[in-house]
Design a protein around this motif. Structure first.
Motif, mmCIF file in Angstrom:
data_model
loop_
_atom_site.group_PDB
_atom_site.id
_atom_site.type_symbol
_atom_site.label_atom_id
_atom_site.label_comp_id
_atom_site.label_asym_id
_atom_site.label_seq_id
_atom_site.Cartn_x
_atom_site.Cartn_y
_atom_site.Cartn_z
ATOM 1 N N PHE A 149 30.668 -11.853 61.271
ATOM 2 C CA PHE A 149 30.712 -10.693 60.390
ATOM 3 C C PHE A 149 31.607 -9.609 60.969
ATOM 4 O O PHE A 149 31.538 -9.306 62.164
ATOM 5 N N ILE A 181 35.116 -6.609 59.860
ATOM 6 C CA ILE A 181 36.455 -6.430 59.298
ATOM 7 C C ILE A 181 37.485 -7.144 60.165
ATOM 8 O O ILE A 181 37.487 -7.010 61.389
ATOM 9 N N ASP A 198 33.995 -11.150 55.951
ATOM 10 C CA ASP A 198 34.984 -10.112 56.220
ATOM 11 C C ASP A 198 35.028 -9.170 55.020
ATOM 12 O O ASP A 198 35.562 -9.532 53.964
ATOM 13 N N PRO A 199 34.474 -7.973 55.133
ATOM 14 C CA PRO A 199 34.399 -7.064 53.981
ATOM 15 C C PRO A 199 35.760 -6.747 53.364
ATOM 16 O O PRO A 199 35.835 -6.464 52.159
ATOM 17 N N ALA A 242 27.752 -0.536 59.120
ATOM 18 C CA ALA A 242 28.279 -1.890 58.959
ATOM 19 C C ALA A 242 29.808 -1.917 58.986
ATOM 20 O O ALA A 242 30.404 -2.898 59.408
ATOM 21 N N GLN A 243 30.440 -0.827 58.546
ATOM 22 C CA GLN A 243 31.895 -0.798 58.522
ATOM 23 C C GLN A 243 32.489 -0.905 59.921
ATOM 24 O O GLN A 243 33.597 -1.397 60.095
ATOM 25 N N GLU A 286 32.321 0.466 53.645
ATOM 26 C CA GLU A 286 30.916 0.497 54.053
ATOM 27 C C GLU A 286 30.040 -0.168 52.996
ATOM 28 O O GLU A 286 29.191 -1.007 53.302
ATOM 29 N N ALA A 295 30.683 -3.935 52.878
ATOM 30 C CA ALA A 295 30.069 -4.637 54.009
ATOM 31 C C ALA A 295 28.568 -4.794 53.793
ATOM 32 O O ALA A 295 28.007 -5.887 53.998
ATOM 33 N N THR A 340 31.111 -5.393 64.469
ATOM 34 C CA THR A 340 31.510 -6.799 64.531
ATOM 35 C C THR A 340 30.354 -7.539 65.179
ATOM 36 O O THR A 340 29.886 -7.153 66.251
#
Length: 389
Positions: free
Chosen positions: A20, A22, A187-188, A5-6, A249, A252, A9
């Motif tokens: 979703f 970063i 946005d984590p 997930a990190q 991670e 997110a 996009t």
């Protein structure tokens, strides 16, 4: 479970449009423009107004040519007064878009402001009872962009707001299908640095949504599947997110799990929320922390009615035993790992009017989804256990 997930996009709809990844906060101005906005109002809570997530949102809007206004008179348990003041600020500024940023309190308040900006009836007329939602005038609803900064309520994907009616000292669920935001920015990076105790309490809120939805007796296989997956994600990622506020991670994954919990709760809630709502209204306590404390006591009460489901959950979570006791032990161990209190007394709640809370819980809309029908007597039993241990 894959740990990617990190680096992902992604855009998806469920049915809300979600952006979703970063750095997606930098697209805020473009999203506002897509919605036809010219004068956005950013709504947050007083504790977040000067912190990086809000400053990043304001910077992104200004870089895109907007001159956003900021409203931040929102309490941790938002009130009708907060919403009324927000509506006044919105109308005074001629704003045509609400951007909700923050935890569940800010998101709930902002969604309610957007709803009430175009209504002639009191907000309490739209309480989630029966067909009250049909009273809403939908002819000119304002668009909403929701930006969560915690992984807890999932309010960014919800169709309701929980607002305290100060005159009645109770939390009211205000509902309409179109309260669901138009766009969500997940946005984590905006959740990094959140204090460990807030990360833990909000994460347990997400867990409570998924757990109660999974346990509810209503028939909704899609929501039940989402709840089950959210529970697995929370088991894996909440301890990591709490231990390291900069673990992108874990942040997110918890953002996604929180949203999934909110989507799932349309299947139903139960005694955890039926008791947390009056306790929060009467004692102004953190909702997620209340849920964390109440959770194992409610599961123990409900176990006779859902033993088979809890056995499935225990297998899915790879617990040592496949029964309700293993699920309860896991919740208690998780709570201990997160350094959260085990009883309401440990929370510092004293002088609880037990009969009043139980009576309020029995008529709370959440009570209807409990696997065992609730009344003031059995809610008092659960409450006594949660107070005394």
């Amino acid at each position: 479970m894959p740990t990617y997930a990190q680096t992902v996009t992604a855009n998806w709809s469920f049915p809300t449009s979600v952006r979703f990844g970063i750095g997606r906060i930098n697209e805020l101005a473009a999203i506002a423009r897509e919605l036809g906005a010219k004068r956005p109002l950013l709504i947050t809570d007083s504790g977040l107004k000067s912190l990086p997530p809000v400053l990043s949102a304001l910077d992104a809007l200004r870089a895109g040519g907007f001159e956003p206004a900021l409203f931040h008179d929102v309490k941790p348990n938002p009130t009708g007064t907060n919403v009324a003041k927000g509506v006044k600020a919105l109308k005074a500024g001629g704003h045509d878009l609400v951007i909700a940023i923050g935890g569940g309190s800010a998101l709930d308040a902002a969604k309610a402001v957007a709803l009430m900006a175009t209504q002639s009836r009191p907000m309490w007329d739209f309480e989630d009872i029966g067909d009250n939602w049909t009273r809403v005038d939908t002819s000119a609803l304002l668009p909403v962009i929701a930006i969560p900064t915690t992984a807890g309520t999932g309010s960014e994907l919800g169709r309701a707001s929980v607002i305290t009616n100060e005159d009645e000292a109770r939390k009211v669920i205000v509902y309409h299908p179109r309260m669901m935001p138009d766009v969500v920015v997940m946005d984590p990076i905006l959740t990094t640095g959140l204090p460990a105790h807030i990360t833990a309490a909000t994460g347990m809120d997400a867990l409570s949504h998924a757990l109660e939805a999974f346990s509810a007796p209503s028939y909704h296989p899609m929501a039940e599947g989402i709840a089950l997956n959210a529970l697995q994600m929370i088991k894996q990622w909440l301890p990591r997110a709490t231990a390291d506020g900069n673990d992108l991670e874990a942040r997110a994954q918890m953002l996604v799990a929180s949203g999934m919990g909110c989507v799932a709760l349309q299947k139903g809630l139960g005694a955890i929320h039926a008791l947390a709502h009056p306790l929060g209204a009467l004692h102004d306590s953190h909702h997620g922390l209340l849920n964390a404390v109440l959770m194992p006591y409610v599961v123990r009460f409900n176990a006779p009615a859902i033993e088979d489901k809890l056995a499935v959950l225990a297998r899915f979570l790879d617990l040592p035993k496949h029964d309700s006791g293993a699920v309860i032990d896991w919740i208690c161990q998780l709570r201990q790992t997160l350094k959260l209190p085990a009883t309401l007394t440990d929370m510092g709640l004293t002088n609880i009017d037990r009969d009043r809370v139980a009576a309020m819980g029995a008529v709370d809309p959440s009570a209807g989804g409990n696997p065992i029908p609730l009344d003031p007597k059995n809610l008092r039993t659960i409450l006594d256990a949660a107070i005394d241990g």
